[in-house]
Motif scaffolding. Structure first.
Motif, short mmCIF file in Angstrom:
data_model
loop_
_atom_site.label_atom_id
_atom_site.label_comp_id
_atom_site.label_asym_id
_atom_site.label_seq_id
_atom_site.Cartn_x
_atom_site.Cartn_y
_atom_site.Cartn_z
N VAL A 28 25.56 5.19 20.09
CA VAL A 28 26.53 4.16 19.71
C VAL A 28 27.00 4.49 18.30
O VAL A 28 26.20 4.58 17.37
N ASN A 29 28.31 4.69 18.16
CA ASN A 29 28.87 5.04 16.86
C ASN A 29 30.15 4.24 16.60
O ASN A 29 30.72 3.63 17.52
N ALA A 30 30.59 4.27 15.37
CA ALA A 30 31.88 3.68 15.00
C ALA A 30 32.71 4.76 14.33
O ALA A 30 32.17 5.66 13.66
N ILE A 31 34.01 4.68 14.50
CA ILE A 31 34.90 5.55 13.74
C ILE A 31 35.77 4.68 12.85
O ILE A 31 36.09 3.54 13.19
N LEU A 32 36.14 5.22 11.70
CA LEU A 32 36.87 4.46 10.70
C LEU A 32 38.20 5.13 10.39
O LEU A 32 38.29 5.97 9.49
N PRO A 33 39.24 4.81 11.16
CA PRO A 33 40.57 5.34 10.82
C PRO A 33 41.08 4.70 9.53
O PRO A 33 40.70 3.59 9.18
N GLY A 34 41.97 5.40 8.87
CA GLY A 34 42.73 4.82 7.78
C GLY A 34 44.07 4.36 8.33
O GLY A 34 44.24 4.21 9.55
N PRO A 35 45.06 4.12 7.47
CA PRO A 35 46.39 3.75 7.95
C PRO A 35 46.91 4.80 8.93
O PRO A 35 46.97 5.98 8.61
N THR A 36 47.24 4.36 10.13
CA THR A 36 47.60 5.27 11.22
C THR A 36 48.94 4.83 11.81
O THR A 36 49.16 3.64 12.06
N ARG A 37 49.80 5.79 12.07
CA ARG A 37 51.14 5.45 12.54
C ARG A 37 51.16 5.21 14.05
O ARG A 37 51.72 5.98 14.81
N SER A 38 50.54 4.12 14.44
CA SER A 38 50.61 3.64 15.81
C SER A 38 51.89 2.83 15.97
O SER A 38 52.60 2.55 15.00
N GLU A 39 52.17 2.41 17.21
CA GLU A 39 53.38 1.62 17.44
C GLU A 39 53.39 0.33 16.62
O GLU A 39 54.43 -0.05 16.06
N ASN A 50 24.37 9.53 16.09
CA ASN A 50 24.07 8.18 16.60
C ASN A 50 23.91 7.21 15.44
O ASN A 50 23.35 7.56 14.40
N GLY A 51 24.44 6.02 15.62
CA GLY A 51 24.33 5.00 14.57
C GLY A 51 25.19 5.28 13.36
O GLY A 51 24.95 4.74 12.28
N ALA A 52 26.22 6.11 13.54
CA ALA A 52 27.03 6.55 12.40
C ALA A 52 28.34 5.79 12.30
O ALA A 52 28.87 5.31 13.30
N ALA A 53 28.86 5.72 11.08
CA ALA A 53 30.21 5.23 10.82
C ALA A 53 31.00 6.43 10.33
O ALA A 53 30.88 6.85 9.18
N LEU A 54 31.79 7.01 11.22
CA LEU A 54 32.44 8.29 10.97
C LEU A 54 33.87 8.09 10.46
O LEU A 54 34.68 7.45 11.12
N ARG A 55 34.16 8.64 9.34
CA ARG A 55 35.44 8.41 8.68
C ARG A 55 36.50 9.40 9.17
O ARG A 55 36.26 10.60 9.22
N VAL A 56 37.66 8.86 9.48
CA VAL A 56 38.81 9.69 9.78
C VAL A 56 40.01 9.02 9.09
O VAL A 56 40.99 8.65 9.69
N GLU A 57 39.82 8.85 7.74
CA GLU A 57 40.73 8.01 6.97
C GLU A 57 41.35 8.74 5.78
O GLU A 57 41.93 8.13 4.90
N GLY A 58 41.24 10.08 5.80
CA GLY A 58 41.94 10.84 4.79
C GLY A 58 41.36 10.76 3.39
O GLY A 58 42.04 11.09 2.43
#
Length: 264
Positions: free
Chosen positions: A179-190, A249-257
């Motif tokens: 079980v993990n979490a990912i942490l996006p930053g500002p992302t150009r979604s709709e 596992n148990g991580a908060a993974l950053r994908v926020e630049g």
């Protein structure tokens, strides 16, 4: 590295557009049978068809259910009783002055952003543990660690997701479930494109100029110095769902630049 999720069933909530749809495309391209979810039947069916076409996969189906409610979660589980991968992506955001955020606003944000993932994890995690393989991913946000003053209720709900994900990860100790979490930053979604378009209209800028201004003014610590794309976020999610991510596992993974100014 070739990610192969053949034989696995994946549910991605809130996947009719944006980050969720990009994750669904990525999982389908990796061979998973993918369940696209959203509230409206027509939009869900159209999104499922788009995911299948983009991924070159026929094993994509749509289930219309409002996972912000207990009834909607029950409907999704009834339609798909078992899953190997659960991506808790459904979420809302809304810039709003703290003093204007009502109790109902707080409840709504927790129902959508937190309790949807709690309810569905409760429904699917037990089966993953019994089969000794599974992936649960919460799509949180850098706002979970960097609470934005302009939407404190949103940031708080994203922090709660990290707590839930870490706690659930402890239940998987000694198993092949993560079980993990990912942490996006500002992302150009709709949804963010609409927000930027409104900013641009009010300032006389182009949408791209408004996006650059937002990063400079509201996320000045960004090392990327731009919004991420939905596919950049999805790449991280697909990896975390893979067999290859077995030791994460148990991580908060950053994908926020690099917005979060920390080496930890």
């Amino acid at each position: 590295m070739k990610i192969d999720l053949s034989g696995k069933t994946a549910i991605v909530t809130g996947s009719t557009s944006g980050i969720g749809q990009a994750i669904a495309r990525g999982l389908a391209a990796a061979g998973a049978a993918v369940v696209v979810n959203g509230r409206g039947k027509e939009r869900v069916e159209a999104a499922a068809a788009a995911v299948a076409k983009a991924a070159g996969s026929a094993d994509v189906r749509g289930v219309a259910a409002d996972v912000a409610t207990a009834e909607g979660c029950d409907a999704l589980v009834a339609a798909v009783p078992q899953a190997d991968i659960l991506v808790n992506n459904a979420g809302i955001f809304e810039p709003k002055d703290f003093f204007a955020i009502s109790d109902d606003d707080w409840r709504r944000f927790f129902e959508v952003n937190v309790l949807s993932g709690v309810r569905l994890s409760r429904a699917y995690l037990k089966g993953m543990l019994a089969r000794n393989w599974g992936r649960v991913v919460f799509v949180s946000s850098e706002s979970a660690l960097n609470i934005p003053a302009e939407m404190i209720h949103y940031g708080t709900s994203k922090t709660a997701q990290l707590a839930v994900a870490r706690g659930l990860a402890k239940l998987t100790s000694g198993t092949a479930v993560t079980v993990n979490a990912i942490l996006p930053g500002p992302t150009r979604s709709e949804g963010v494109e609409e927000f930027l378009a409104a900013m641009a209209a009010g300032s006389g800028q182009s949408v791209d100029e408004a996006a650059a201004s937002f990063v400079r003014e509201h996320r000045p610590t960004s090392l990327l110095q731009r919004f991420t794309s939905v596919d950049e976020v999805a790449n991280m999610a697909v990896y975390v769902c893979s067999r290859e991510a077995s030791a994460t596992n148990g991580a908060a993974l950053r994908v926020e630049g690099g917005i979060i100014d920390s080496i930890g």
